[in-house]
Scaffold this motif. Structure first.
Motif, PDB file in Angstrom:
ATOM      1  N   ARG A  35       0.856  -1.187   0.000  1.00  0.00           N
ATOM      2  CA  ARG A  35       0.000   0.000   0.000  1.00  0.00           C
ATOM      3  C   ARG A  35       0.893   1.238   0.000  1.00  0.00           C
ATOM      4  O   ARG A  35       1.994   1.217   0.532  1.00  0.00           O
ATOM      5  CB  ARG A  35      -0.901   0.005   1.223  1.00  0.00           C
ATOM      6  CG  ARG A  35      -1.819  -1.192   1.241  1.00  0.00           C
ATOM      7  CD  ARG A  35      -2.589  -1.283   2.508  1.00  0.00           C
ATOM      8  NE  ARG A  35      -3.377  -2.508   2.499  1.00  0.00           N
ATOM      9  CZ  ARG A  35      -3.978  -2.986   3.554  1.00  0.00           C
ATOM     10  NH1 ARG A  35      -3.911  -2.357   4.711  1.00  0.00           N
ATOM     11  NH2 ARG A  35      -4.669  -4.106   3.467  1.00  0.00           N
ATOM     12  N   SER A  36       0.368   2.323  -0.561  1.00  0.00           N
ATOM     13  CA  SER A  36       1.197   3.511  -0.693  1.00  0.00           C
ATOM     14  C   SER A  36       0.332   4.767  -0.615  1.00  0.00           C
ATOM     15  O   SER A  36      -0.821   4.768  -1.030  1.00  0.00           O
ATOM     16  CB  SER A  36       1.930   3.457  -2.034  1.00  0.00           C
ATOM     17  OG  SER A  36       2.787   4.537  -2.168  1.00  0.00           O
ATOM     18  N   GLY A  37       0.896   5.825  -0.078  1.00  0.00           N
ATOM     19  CA  GLY A  37       0.195   7.102  -0.012  1.00  0.00           C
ATOM     20  C   GLY A  37       1.172   8.211   0.330  1.00  0.00           C
ATOM     21  O   GLY A  37       2.333   7.958   0.623  1.00  0.00           O
ATOM     22  N   THR A  38       0.679   9.446   0.302  1.00  0.00           N
ATOM     23  CA  THR A  38       1.521  10.593   0.631  1.00  0.00           C
ATOM     24  C   THR A  38       0.866  11.423   1.721  1.00  0.00           C
ATOM     25  O   THR A  38      -0.362  11.446   1.845  1.00  0.00           O
ATOM     26  CB  THR A  38       1.767  11.482  -0.603  1.00  0.00           C
ATOM     27  OG1 THR A  38       0.514  11.939  -1.099  1.00  0.00           O
ATOM     28  CG2 THR A  38       2.502  10.733  -1.694  1.00  0.00           C
ATOM     29  N   ALA A  39       1.696  12.094   2.510  1.00  0.00           N
ATOM     30  CA  ALA A  39       1.195  12.981   3.559  1.00  0.00           C
ATOM     31  C   ALA A  39       2.283  13.978   3.916  1.00  0.00           C
ATOM     32  O   ALA A  39       3.467  13.740   3.663  1.00  0.00           O
ATOM     33  CB  ALA A  39       0.789  12.182   4.793  1.00  0.00           C
ATOM     34  N   SER A  40       1.860  15.076   4.525  1.00  0.00           N
ATOM     35  CA  SER A  40       2.786  16.088   5.021  1.00  0.00           C
ATOM     36  C   SER A  40       2.584  16.238   6.515  1.00  0.00           C
ATOM     37  O   SER A  40       1.458  16.155   7.017  1.00  0.00           O
ATOM     38  CB  SER A  40       2.533  17.433   4.345  1.00  0.00           C
ATOM     39  OG  SER A  40       2.782  17.339   2.974  1.00  0.00           O
ATOM     40  N   ALA A  41       3.682  16.454   7.229  1.00  0.00           N
ATOM     41  CA  ALA A  41       3.623  16.692   8.669  1.00  0.00           C
ATOM     42  C   ALA A  41       4.910  17.391   9.088  1.00  0.00           C
ATOM     43  O   ALA A  41       5.980  17.107   8.537  1.00  0.00           O
ATOM     44  CB  ALA A  41       3.469  15.374   9.425  1.00  0.00           C
ATOM     45  N   GLY A  42       4.803  18.296  10.035  1.00  0.00           N
ATOM     46  CA  GLY A  42       5.979  18.964  10.571  1.00  0.00           C
ATOM     47  C   GLY A  42       6.822  19.694   9.541  1.00  0.00           C
ATOM     48  O   GLY A  42       8.027  19.807   9.702  1.00  0.00           O
ATOM     49  N   GLY A  43       6.202  20.158   8.464  1.00  0.00           N
ATOM     50  CA  GLY A  43       6.940  20.857   7.428  1.00  0.00           C
ATOM     51  C   GLY A  43       7.670  19.960   6.449  1.00  0.00           C
ATOM     52  O   GLY A  43       8.469  20.427   5.649  1.00  0.00           O
ATOM     53  N   HIS A  44       7.410  18.656   6.502  1.00  0.00           N
ATOM     54  CA  HIS A  44       8.059  17.698   5.611  1.00  0.00           C
ATOM     55  C   HIS A  44       6.996  16.928   4.823  1.00  0.00           C
ATOM     56  O   HIS A  44       5.877  16.733   5.306  1.00  0.00           O
ATOM     57  CB  HIS A  44       8.908  16.696   6.401  1.00  0.00           C
ATOM     58  CG  HIS A  44      10.013  17.339   7.166  1.00  0.00           C
ATOM     59  ND1 HIS A  44      11.157  17.803   6.575  1.00  0.00           N
ATOM     60  CD2 HIS A  44      10.142  17.607   8.492  1.00  0.00           C
ATOM     61  CE1 HIS A  44      11.952  18.319   7.488  1.00  0.00           C
ATOM     62  NE2 HIS A  44      11.352  18.226   8.665  1.00  0.00           N
ATOM     63  N   ASP A  45       7.360  16.503   3.624  1.00  0.00           N
ATOM     64  CA  ASP A  45       6.484  15.681   2.790  1.00  0.00           C
ATOM     65  C   ASP A  45       7.030  14.263   2.781  1.00  0.00           C
ATOM     66  O   ASP A  45       8.250  14.057   2.725  1.00  0.00           O
ATOM     67  CB  ASP A  45       6.455  16.214   1.353  1.00  0.00           C
ATOM     68  CG  ASP A  45       5.973  17.651   1.284  1.00  0.00           C
ATOM     69  OD1 ASP A  45       5.104  18.025   2.091  1.00  0.00           O
ATOM     70  OD2 ASP A  45       6.478  18.395   0.428  1.00  0.00           O
ATOM     71  N   PHE A  46       6.119  13.273   2.829  1.00  0.00           N
ATOM     72  CA  PHE A  46       6.524  11.879   2.891  1.00  0.00           C
ATOM     73  C   PHE A  46       5.741  11.028   1.900  1.00  0.00           C
ATOM     74  O   PHE A  46       4.567  11.288   1.642  1.00  0.00           O
ATOM     75  CB  PHE A  46       6.285  11.296   4.292  1.00  0.00           C
ATOM     76  CG  PHE A  46       7.128  11.916   5.352  1.00  0.00           C
ATOM     77  CD1 PHE A  46       8.397  11.435   5.617  1.00  0.00           C
ATOM     78  CD2 PHE A  46       6.665  12.992   6.083  1.00  0.00           C
ATOM     79  CE1 PHE A  46       9.180  12.012   6.592  1.00  0.00           C
ATOM     80  CE2 PHE A  46       7.435  13.574   7.063  1.00  0.00           C
ATOM     81  CZ  PHE A  46       8.701  13.084   7.324  1.00  0.00           C
ATOM     82  N   ARG A  47       6.394  10.014   1.380  1.00  0.00           N
ATOM     83  CA  ARG A  47       5.764   8.928   0.644  1.00  0.00           C
ATOM     84  C   ARG A  47       5.785   7.760   1.619  1.00  0.00           C
ATOM     85  O   ARG A  47       6.843   7.364   2.100  1.00  0.00           O
ATOM     86  CB  ARG A  47       6.556   8.596  -0.615  1.00  0.00           C
ATOM     87  CG  ARG A  47       6.160   7.304  -1.267  1.00  0.00           C
ATOM     88  CD  ARG A  47       4.743   7.294  -1.720  1.00  0.00           C
ATOM     89  NE  ARG A  47       4.639   7.057  -3.128  1.00  0.00           N
ATOM     90  CZ  ARG A  47       3.556   7.346  -3.801  1.00  0.00           C
ATOM     91  NH1 ARG A  47       2.549   7.919  -3.217  1.00  0.00           N
ATOM     92  NH2 ARG A  47       3.467   7.076  -5.047  1.00  0.00           N
ATOM     93  N   VAL A  48       4.612   7.227   1.961  1.00  0.00           N
ATOM     94  CA  VAL A  48       4.509   6.145   2.935  1.00  0.00           C
ATOM     95  C   VAL A  48       4.106   4.869   2.214  1.00  0.00           C
ATOM     96  O   VAL A  48       3.110   4.843   1.494  1.00  0.00           O
ATOM     97  CB  VAL A  48       3.481   6.485   4.042  1.00  0.00           C
ATOM     98  CG1 VAL A  48       3.392   5.361   5.048  1.00  0.00           C
ATOM     99  CG2 VAL A  48       3.838   7.797   4.726  1.00  0.00           C
ATOM    100  N   ASN A  49       4.904   3.827   2.403  1.00  0.00           N
ATOM    101  CA  ASN A  49       4.596   2.492   1.885  1.00  0.00           C
ATOM    102  C   ASN A  49       4.386   1.599   3.100  1.00  0.00           C
ATOM    103  O   ASN A  49       5.173   1.649   4.054  1.00  0.00           O
ATOM    104  CB  ASN A  49       5.760   1.964   1.036  1.00  0.00           C
ATOM    105  CG  ASN A  49       6.018   2.836  -0.163  1.00  0.00           C
ATOM    106  OD1 ASN A  49       5.161   3.024  -0.998  1.00  0.00           O
ATOM    107  ND2 ASN A  49       7.210   3.409  -0.229  1.00  0.00           N
ATOM    108  N   TRP A  50       3.310   0.782   3.092  1.00  0.00           N
ATOM    109  CA  TRP A  50       3.011  -0.011   4.281  1.00  0.00           C
ATOM    110  C   TRP A  50       2.211  -1.261   3.955  1.00  0.00           C
ATOM    111  O   TRP A  50       1.648  -1.421   2.882  1.00  0.00           O
ATOM    112  CB  TRP A  50       2.272   0.840   5.310  1.00  0.00           C
ATOM    113  CG  TRP A  50       0.800   1.013   5.094  1.00  0.00           C
ATOM    114  CD1 TRP A  50      -0.204   0.283   5.660  1.00  0.00           C
ATOM    115  CD2 TRP A  50       0.151   1.985   4.263  1.00  0.00           C
ATOM    116  NE1 TRP A  50      -1.430   0.746   5.231  1.00  0.00           N
ATOM    117  CE2 TRP A  50      -1.234   1.782   4.380  1.00  0.00           C
ATOM    118  CE3 TRP A  50       0.605   3.001   3.432  1.00  0.00           C
ATOM    119  CZ2 TRP A  50      -2.170   2.561   3.688  1.00  0.00           C
ATOM    120  CZ3 TRP A  50      -0.315   3.774   2.755  1.00  0.00           C
ATOM    121  CH2 TRP A  50      -1.684   3.553   2.892  1.00  0.00           C
TER     122      TRP A  50
END
Length: 99
Positions: free
Chosen positions: A26-41
């Motif tokens: 599974r994969s998605g994107t999110a931003s937190a704390g001023g950073h952007d992330f690609r999350v794979n899980w």
């Protein structure tokens, strides 16, 4: 010229994707704390890859932001003390039990 361009394009397209043997389907994107992330899980494990350029970010701030982004995207809680990695890639364990 085309000989050099094709391998470069293939290399760039491989960025931000989990290794197939990791089982992170599974994969998605999110931003937190001023950073952007690609999350794979999957239901047990997650990898958060930081995708924005930042000059010398602090590891603690990146880890906290990665945890927030992962919890937002997955809907699961990150297990305490399981987030390890560096400023580019954070691995963590998930708790996806429905309560």
């Amino acid at each position: 010229m085309l000989r050099f361009l094709l391998p470069l394009l293939l290399l760039v397209s491989a960025c931000n994707s989990a290794h197939p043997l990791d089982g992170l389907n599974r994969s998605g994107t999110a931003s937190a704390g001023g950073h952007d992330f690609r999350v794979n899980w999957n239901l047990e494990t997650a990898q958060a890859t930081r995708t924005n350029p930042t000059w010398r970010p602090g590891l603690a701030e990146v880890v906290l932001a990665a945890i927030q982004a992962t919890e937002t995207v997955t809907g699961c809680k990150v297990k305490p003390a399981t987030a390890v990695g560096d400023i580019a890639l954070i691995n963590m364990s998930l708790d996806c039990r429905v309560e």
